[in-house]
Design a protein around this motif. Structure first.
Motif, PDB file in Angstrom:
ATOM      1  N   ALA A 160       0.822  -1.214   0.000  1.00  0.00           N
ATOM      2  CA  ALA A 160       0.000   0.000   0.000  1.00  0.00           C
ATOM      3  C   ALA A 160       0.854   1.262   0.000  1.00  0.00           C
ATOM      4  N   ARG A 161       2.022   1.208   0.627  1.00  0.00           N
ATOM      5  CA  ARG A 161       2.856   2.399   0.780  1.00  0.00           C
ATOM      6  C   ARG A 161       3.874   2.551  -0.348  1.00  0.00           C
ATOM      7  N   GLY A 162       4.272   1.436  -0.965  1.00  0.00           N
ATOM      8  CA  GLY A 162       5.232   1.500  -2.054  1.00  0.00           C
ATOM      9  C   GLY A 162       6.674   1.570  -1.576  1.00  0.00           C
ATOM     10  N   THR A 163       7.578   1.583  -2.528  1.00  0.00           N
ATOM     11  CA  THR A 163       9.011   1.633  -2.235  1.00  0.00           C
ATOM     12  C   THR A 163       9.608   2.923  -2.790  1.00  0.00           C
ATOM     13  N   PRO A 164      10.800   3.337  -2.333  1.00  0.00           N
ATOM     14  CA  PRO A 164      11.644   2.656  -1.339  1.00  0.00           C
ATOM     15  C   PRO A 164      11.019   2.706   0.051  1.00  0.00           C
ATOM     16  N   ILE A 165      11.357   1.706   0.854  1.00  0.00           N
ATOM     17  CA  ILE A 165      10.807   1.603   2.199  1.00  0.00           C
ATOM     18  C   ILE A 165      11.829   0.883   3.072  1.00  0.00           C
ATOM     19  N   VAL A 166      11.725   1.083   4.370  1.00  0.00           N
ATOM     20  CA  VAL A 166      12.713   0.537   5.302  1.00  0.00           C
ATOM     21  C   VAL A 166      12.044  -0.497   6.199  1.00  0.00           C
ATOM     22  N   ILE A 167      12.671  -1.664   6.322  1.00  0.00           N
ATOM     23  CA  ILE A 167      12.180  -2.718   7.213  1.00  0.00           C
ATOM     24  C   ILE A 167      13.234  -2.939   8.283  1.00  0.00           C
ATOM     25  N   LYS A 168      12.803  -2.858   9.545  1.00  0.00           N
ATOM     26  CA  LYS A 168      13.740  -2.985  10.660  1.00  0.00           C
ATOM     27  C   LYS A 168      13.282  -4.092  11.614  1.00  0.00           C
ATOM     28  N   GLN A 169      14.218  -4.945  11.988  1.00  0.00           N
ATOM     29  CA  GLN A 169      13.941  -5.921  13.035  1.00  0.00           C
ATOM     30  C   GLN A 169      13.928  -5.211  14.374  1.00  0.00           C
TER      31      GLN A 169
END
Length: 238
Positions: A150-159
């Motif tokens: 829904a938000r698109g990229t680029p995007i950040v994924i963090k543990q």
């Protein structure tokens, strides 16, 4: 570097025995600085490394066993423990040693949670009104992927948890983002899906005892592993 500590009456230098916890490059820098202090007596490090061995006595000590560390401090009249790595601080080594009357340079378990949980850090920022990237938290991979779509990229994924400089993906495609979710969202873990912010990053450091703040220098991590801001995101590179 430890300063010269003088007694209130005699004016003589008070010698301090020090135990340094850790075995990385950061601890090597700490060891080098501490070893130059005129206030230093015996200087130990656990687990240490070959470089630190030129500055301190290396001891075989399980730093995850806080009772063993406390016993070593008592047996060797340690006046100050300096803790370098995040993991033992998050595990509460400063609290456990302080409870036994041992002076520690390092934050409490509660304070170290800022480093140990990105979700907790975000919550603190929100409560304190500190601007930070918009984020959502997920324990379900399908829900995380739906949010990314829904938000698109680029995007950040963090543990969420303490990742020792790793555990962050700056995804430029949906496939990259979905792969990061599958990699980072392990059992009993949580990920943050965060807006991508482009720009310079700087860390500003300070020491505090809870009442007084002593500003130190600023520094900038080289986050990407390769030249040109390419490759996996990491910490302490370069």
């Amino acid at each position: 570097m430890l300063g010269t500590v003088k007694g209130p009456i005699s004016g003589k230098v008070i010698v301090m025995n020090v135990l340094l916890i850790g075995g990385g490059g950061r601890e090597h820098a700490l060891a080098w600085a501490i070893s130059g202090s005129p206030a230093l007596g015996r200087f130990f490090c656990a687990p240490g490394n070959a470089g630190i061995a030129t500055c301190a006595e290396i001891v075989s000590l399980d730093i995850a066993d806080h009772q063993a560390v406390a016993a070593f401090c008592k047996d060797h009249a340690i006046d100050l423990v300096v803790v370098g790595p995040e993991a033992p601080l998050v595990a509460g080594i400063a609290d456990d040693l302080t409870a036994k009357g041992i002076s520690v340079f390092g934050p409490s378990r509660a304070a170290a949670a800022l480093e140990g949980s990105k979700a907790f850090m975000k919550a603190v920022c929100a409560e304190a009104g500190i601007p930070t990237a918009k984020h959502h938290r997920f324990t379900d991979p399908d829900a995380a992927k739906a949010d990314i779509r829904a938000r698109g990229t680029p995007i950040v994924i963090k543990q969420d948890g303490l990742a020792a400089g790793k555990g962050v993906s700056v995804a430029v495609t949906l496939d990259d983002a979905f792969e990061a979710v599958d990699t980072l969202l392990t059992d009993n873990q949580e990920v943050l899906v965060e807006d991508f912010l482009d720009g310079e990053e700087v860390s500003v450091f300070a020491l505090s005892d809870g009442k007084t703040v002593l500003p130190l220098a600023s520094a900038q991590d080289h986050k990407r592993a390769y030249d040109g801001d390419e490759g996996p995101n990491t910490g302490g590179m370069g």
